[in-house]
Motif scaffolding. Structure first.
Motif, PDB file in Angstrom:
ATOM      1  N   GLU A  19      46.143  48.044  35.745  1.00 29.37           N
ATOM      2  CA  GLU A  19      47.349  47.333  36.176  1.00 29.37           C
ATOM      3  C   GLU A  19      47.184  46.776  37.584  1.00 29.37           C
ATOM      4  OE1 GLU A  19      50.333  50.314  35.477  1.00 29.37           O
ATOM      5  OE2 GLU A  19      50.407  49.866  33.337  1.00 29.37           O
ATOM      6  N   ASP A  20      46.502  47.518  38.459  1.00 25.92           N
ATOM      7  CA  ASP A  20      46.242  47.050  39.808  1.00 25.92           C
ATOM      8  C   ASP A  20      45.346  45.809  39.784  1.00 25.92           C
ATOM      9  OD1 ASP A  20      46.223  47.291  42.768  1.00 25.92           O
ATOM     10  OD2 ASP A  20      44.103  47.726  42.447  1.00 25.92           O
ATOM     11  N   ILE A  21      44.331  45.822  38.940  1.00 26.37           N
ATOM     12  CA  ILE A  21      43.437  44.667  38.805  1.00 26.37           C
ATOM     13  C   ILE A  21      44.216  43.459  38.291  1.00 26.37           C
ATOM     14  CG2 ILE A  21      41.484  43.760  37.456  1.00 26.37           C
ATOM     15  CD1 ILE A  21      40.290  46.653  37.713  1.00 26.37           C
ATOM     16  N   LEU A  22      45.085  43.678  37.325  1.00 24.52           N
ATOM     17  CA  LEU A  22      45.914  42.595  36.790  1.00 24.52           C
ATOM     18  C   LEU A  22      46.780  41.981  37.899  1.00 24.52           C
ATOM     19  CD1 LEU A  22      46.421  41.185  34.075  1.00 24.52           C
ATOM     20  CD2 LEU A  22      48.296  42.773  33.707  1.00 24.52           C
ATOM     21  N   GLN A  23      47.336  42.821  38.751  1.00 16.69           N
ATOM     22  CA  GLN A  23      48.147  42.323  39.873  1.00 16.69           C
ATOM     23  C   GLN A  23      47.295  41.513  40.852  1.00 16.69           C
ATOM     24  OE1 GLN A  23      51.479  42.299  40.118  1.00 16.69           O
ATOM     25  NE2 GLN A  23      51.341  43.193  38.082  1.00 16.69           N
ATOM     26  N   GLN A  24      46.086  41.976  41.115  1.00 13.16           N
ATOM     27  CA  GLN A  24      45.183  41.232  42.001  1.00 13.16           C
ATOM     28  C   GLN A  24      44.872  39.852  41.417  1.00 13.16           C
ATOM     29  OE1 GLN A  24      41.781  43.326  43.808  1.00 13.16           O
ATOM     30  NE2 GLN A  24      42.639  45.207  42.938  1.00 13.16           N
ATOM     31  N   LEU A  25      44.678  39.804  40.092  1.00  9.53           N
ATOM     32  CA  LEU A  25      44.413  38.518  39.431  1.00  9.53           C
ATOM     33  C   LEU A  25      45.615  37.587  39.564  1.00  9.53           C
ATOM     34  CD1 LEU A  25      42.605  39.811  36.230  1.00  9.53           C
ATOM     35  CD2 LEU A  25      41.580  38.474  38.080  1.00  9.53           C
ATOM     36  N   LYS A  26      46.813  38.134  39.402  1.00  7.32           N
ATOM     37  CA  LYS A  26      48.027  37.315  39.521  1.00  7.32           C
ATOM     38  C   LYS A  26      48.191  36.761  40.931  1.00  7.32           C
ATOM     39  CE  LYS A  26      50.618  39.432  35.785  1.00  7.32           C
ATOM     40  NZ  LYS A  26      51.739  40.287  35.390  1.00  7.32           N
ATOM     41  N   LYS A  27      47.626  37.457  41.918  1.00  9.92           N
ATOM     42  CA  LYS A  27      47.702  37.000  43.314  1.00  9.92           C
ATOM     43  C   LYS A  27      46.556  36.054  43.669  1.00  9.92           C
ATOM     44  CE  LYS A  27      50.143  41.107  44.895  1.00  9.92           C
ATOM     45  NZ  LYS A  27      50.035  42.370  45.618  1.00  9.92           N
TER      46      LYS A  27
END
Length: 92
Positions: A19-27
């Motif tokens: 989930e943290d990686i997904l958030q980084q991708l969204k940013k």
């Protein structure tokens, strides 16, 4: 119905890390950079690139995500190997 797909993925052990990686991708983080940094899969060295594969070639949950999920939108999938952040590049 699609018969082949190409995808990038990042394999991690824990859902919260995925989930943290997904958030980084969204940013705006680059998928390939995060794959090289975090992925437990040997494909991580290639930026998570799995190349092209046929439907039914991957484990069922991964296969379903690649052939039914949105193209170019990263998603999280759990398999017996761990948690995958998957980005489908295309389907044919």
């Amino acid at each position: 119905m699609a018969r082949t797909a190409a995808a990038l993925h990042i394999l991690v052990k824990h859902q919260n890390q995925a989930e943290d990686i997904l958030q980084q991708l969204k940013k705006g983080a680059k998928f390939q950079t995060l794959a090289r940094k975090y992925s437990l899969c040997p494909s991580g060295k290639k930026g998570g690139d799995l190349g092209e594969f046929r439907q039914g070639q991957m484990v069922p949950a991964f296969d379903k995500a690649c052939f039914r999920g949105e193209v170019l939108k990263p998603q999280i999938v759990k398999t017996k190997f761990g948690w995958h952040v998957i980005k489908v590049l295309y389907r044919t």
